[in-house]
Write an enzyme that holds these catalytic residues in place. Sequence first.
Site, PDB file in Angstrom:
ATOM      1  N   SER A 187       0.870  -1.369  -0.132  1.00  0.00           N
ATOM      2  CA  SER A 187       0.032  -0.208  -0.156  1.00  0.00           C
ATOM      3  C   SER A 187       0.823   1.125   0.186  1.00  0.00           C
ATOM      4  O   SER A 187       0.538   2.041  -0.790  1.00  0.00           O
ATOM      5  CB  SER A 187      -0.930  -0.031   1.069  1.00  0.00           C
ATOM      6  OG  SER A 187      -1.832  -0.974   0.953  1.00  0.00           O
TER       7      SER A 187
ATOM      8  N   LYS B 276      -9.666  -6.094  10.106  1.00  0.00           N
ATOM      9  CA  LYS B 276     -11.022  -5.209   9.389  1.00  0.00           C
ATOM     10  C   LYS B 276     -12.207  -5.220  10.185  1.00  0.00           C
ATOM     11  O   LYS B 276     -12.980  -4.198  10.238  1.00  0.00           O
ATOM     12  CB  LYS B 276     -11.218  -5.815   8.067  1.00  0.00           C
ATOM     13  CG  LYS B 276     -10.163  -5.540   7.140  1.00  0.00           C
ATOM     14  CD  LYS B 276     -10.273  -6.084   5.725  1.00  0.00           C
ATOM     15  CE  LYS B 276      -9.060  -5.534   4.757  1.00  0.00           C
ATOM     16  NZ  LYS B 276      -9.114  -5.960   3.381  1.00  0.00           N
TER      17      LYS B 276
ATOM     18  N   ASP C  24     -13.422  -2.498  -0.106  1.00  0.00           N
ATOM     19  CA  ASP C  24     -12.817  -3.640  -0.598  1.00  0.00           C
ATOM     20  C   ASP C  24     -13.920  -4.238  -1.726  1.00  0.00           C
ATOM     21  O   ASP C  24     -13.295  -4.623  -2.787  1.00  0.00           O
ATOM     22  CB  ASP C  24     -12.970  -4.551   0.502  1.00  0.00           C
ATOM     23  CG  ASP C  24     -11.539  -4.598   1.438  1.00  0.00           C
ATOM     24  OD1 ASP C  24     -10.526  -3.932   0.935  1.00  0.00           O
ATOM     25  OD2 ASP C  24     -11.628  -5.369   2.543  1.00  0.00           O
TER      26      ASP C  24
ATOM     27  N   ALA D 275     -14.673 -16.209   5.504  1.00  0.00           N
ATOM     28  CA  ALA D 275     -15.784 -15.438   6.101  1.00  0.00           C
ATOM     29  C   ALA D 275     -15.241 -14.502   6.916  1.00  0.00           C
ATOM     30  O   ALA D 275     -16.216 -14.025   8.006  1.00  0.00           O
ATOM     31  CB  ALA D 275     -16.777 -16.417   6.628  1.00  0.00           C
TER      32      ALA D 275
ATOM     33  N   GLY E 189     -13.137 -10.630   7.780  1.00  0.00           N
ATOM     34  CA  GLY E 189     -13.221  -9.251   7.371  1.00  0.00           C
ATOM     35  C   GLY E 189     -13.465  -8.819   5.749  1.00  0.00           C
ATOM     36  O   GLY E 189     -14.191  -8.188   5.421  1.00  0.00           O
ATOM     37  N   ALA E 190     -12.251  -9.446   5.122  1.00  0.00           N
ATOM     38  CA  ALA E 190     -12.202  -9.114   3.729  1.00  0.00           C
ATOM     39  C   ALA E 190     -13.359  -9.824   3.019  1.00  0.00           C
ATOM     40  O   ALA E 190     -13.889  -9.353   2.032  1.00  0.00           O
ATOM     41  CB  ALA E 190     -10.695  -9.674   3.240  1.00  0.00           C
TER      42      ALA E 190
HETATM   43  P1  ATR Z   1      -9.331 -10.256   7.350  1.00  0.00           P
HETATM   44  O1  ATR Z   1      -9.790  -9.216   8.088  1.00  0.00           O
HETATM   45  O2  ATR Z   1      -8.058  -9.865   6.496  1.00  0.00           O
HETATM   46  O3  ATR Z   1     -10.497 -10.799   6.485  1.00  0.00           O
HETATM   47  P2  ATR Z   1      -9.898 -12.512   9.320  1.00  0.00           P
HETATM   48  O4  ATR Z   1     -11.083 -11.617   9.637  1.00  0.00           O
HETATM   49  O5  ATR Z   1      -8.780 -12.730  10.331  1.00  0.00           O
HETATM   50  O6  ATR Z   1      -8.837 -11.409   8.168  1.00  0.00           O
HETATM   51  O7  ATR Z   1     -10.336 -13.651   8.213  1.00  0.00           O
HETATM   52  C1  ATR Z   1      -9.262 -14.669   7.878  1.00  0.00           C
HETATM   53  C2  ATR Z   1     -10.142 -15.679   7.012  1.00  0.00           C
HETATM   54  O8  ATR Z   1      -9.033 -16.705   6.924  1.00  0.00           O
HETATM   55  C3  ATR Z   1     -11.005 -16.330   7.744  1.00  0.00           C
HETATM   56  O9  ATR Z   1     -12.079 -16.822   6.780  1.00  0.00           O
HETATM   57  C4  ATR Z   1     -10.508 -17.437   8.448  1.00  0.00           C
HETATM   58  O10 ATR Z   1     -11.175 -18.671   8.824  1.00  0.00           O
HETATM   59  P3  ATR Z   1     -11.888 -18.558  10.356  1.00  0.00           P
HETATM   60  O11 ATR Z   1     -13.154 -17.844  10.331  1.00  0.00           O
HETATM   61  O12 ATR Z   1     -12.398 -20.228  10.499  1.00  0.00           O
HETATM   62  O13 ATR Z   1     -11.003 -18.230  11.176  1.00  0.00           O
HETATM   63  C5  ATR Z   1      -9.442 -18.014   7.346  1.00  0.00           C
HETATM   64  N1  ATR Z   1      -8.159 -18.472   7.823  1.00  0.00           N
HETATM   65  C6  ATR Z   1      -7.086 -18.149   8.372  1.00  0.00           C
HETATM   66  N2  ATR Z   1      -6.271 -18.942   8.813  1.00  0.00           N
HETATM   67  C7  ATR Z   1      -6.807 -20.179   8.418  1.00  0.00           C
HETATM   68  C8  ATR Z   1      -6.398 -21.660   8.437  1.00  0.00           C
HETATM   69  N3  ATR Z   1      -5.198 -21.755   8.990  1.00  0.00           N
HETATM   70  N4  ATR Z   1      -7.221 -22.454   7.850  1.00  0.00           N
HETATM   71  C9  ATR Z   1      -8.289 -22.118   7.395  1.00  0.00           C
HETATM   72  N5  ATR Z   1      -8.926 -20.975   7.201  1.00  0.00           N
HETATM   73  C10 ATR Z   1      -8.073 -19.840   7.735  1.00  0.00           C
END
Ligand code: ATR
Length: 267
Positions: free
Chosen positions: A13, A62, A98, A124, A126-127
């Site tokens: 960014s 987020k 986004d 599912a 924040g993004a």
């Molecule tokens: P952001 O704000 O960037 O979207 P986040 O809210 O932490 O970050 O979301 C991360 C996403 O990646 C979620 O869908 C998370 O799944 P969970 O809701 O089950 O936590 C997914 N994710 C992150 N690490 C993971 C892993 N090791 N295996 C499967 N899903 C993962």
Amino acid sequence: MGVIGYPVTHTASPVMHQAAYEYLGCDYAYVPLEVHPSQLKQALDGLRALSFIGANVTIPYKEQVVPFLDELDEQAQKIGAVNTILNQNGRLIGYNTDGPGFAYALETEGQFTITDKHVVLLGAGGAAKGIAFQCLKAKSLCIVNRSLEKAQALARNLPMSGPIQTLSSDVDLEAVLSRADLVINTTSLGMSPQEAMSPLNAYEGISSQTLCCDIIYKPAQTLFLKEAKVKGARTLGGAGMLAGQGVLAFHLFTGLQVPYTVMRGVL
Ligand code: ATR
């Protein structure tokens, strides 16, 4: 201005916003702001204290920043996640660029519109929320996530016109993947330095009829995109979305318009 995340060592960014300042001849600066999870509130207070114009928000904050903001714009309120914070005389206002940024990149670089298409959303968080609200006119939406409850909670909040389905990421996805026109990875799986990880355990169902997108831009080709390509799919990395949301955030910060190609060109 800056970008709040943890970690933010990967972020592109600053270089992207710097390119916009140079193009328009503006005297601004944009810095990475690595914030430890225990210090999020203090960091947001710091934006006020240091008279920042605003900040972008990235993984994993987020959703977490929302309780510390003074106001959310209508769309960010519906989505429940924020990627852009504007500091208006000490009041922090949350926005979400986004979804529109993603849709713009999809149309410009992928020649693809979401309306009337079958979409599979991986993640599912924040993004995912911002992008899900861009899928309201899809023919169908399937949200796949490690924790099914989070996918279900997101689905409940979406005023979709078409059918919506939620699945846990450990089930067989062949049927939904083979029907999908668009598969989007919004999880952090595959992001540098964890490049050997993928949001899918199996790629059966993906074909030359599928467009696979990742919102990760480092690496440019994630394992998910590489495997999808092996199946014949068209693929799109995350740089386009980064630029798309960046152009909109830049406008909120400065009131100025910068061409998409300026931000996209440096990535
Ligand atoms: P952001 O704000 O960037 O979207 P986040 O809210 O932490 O970050 O979301 C991360 C996403 O990646 C979620 O869908 C998370 O799944 P969970 O809701 O089950 O936590 C997914 N994710 C992150 N690490 C993971 C892993 N090791 N295996 C499967 N899903 C993962």
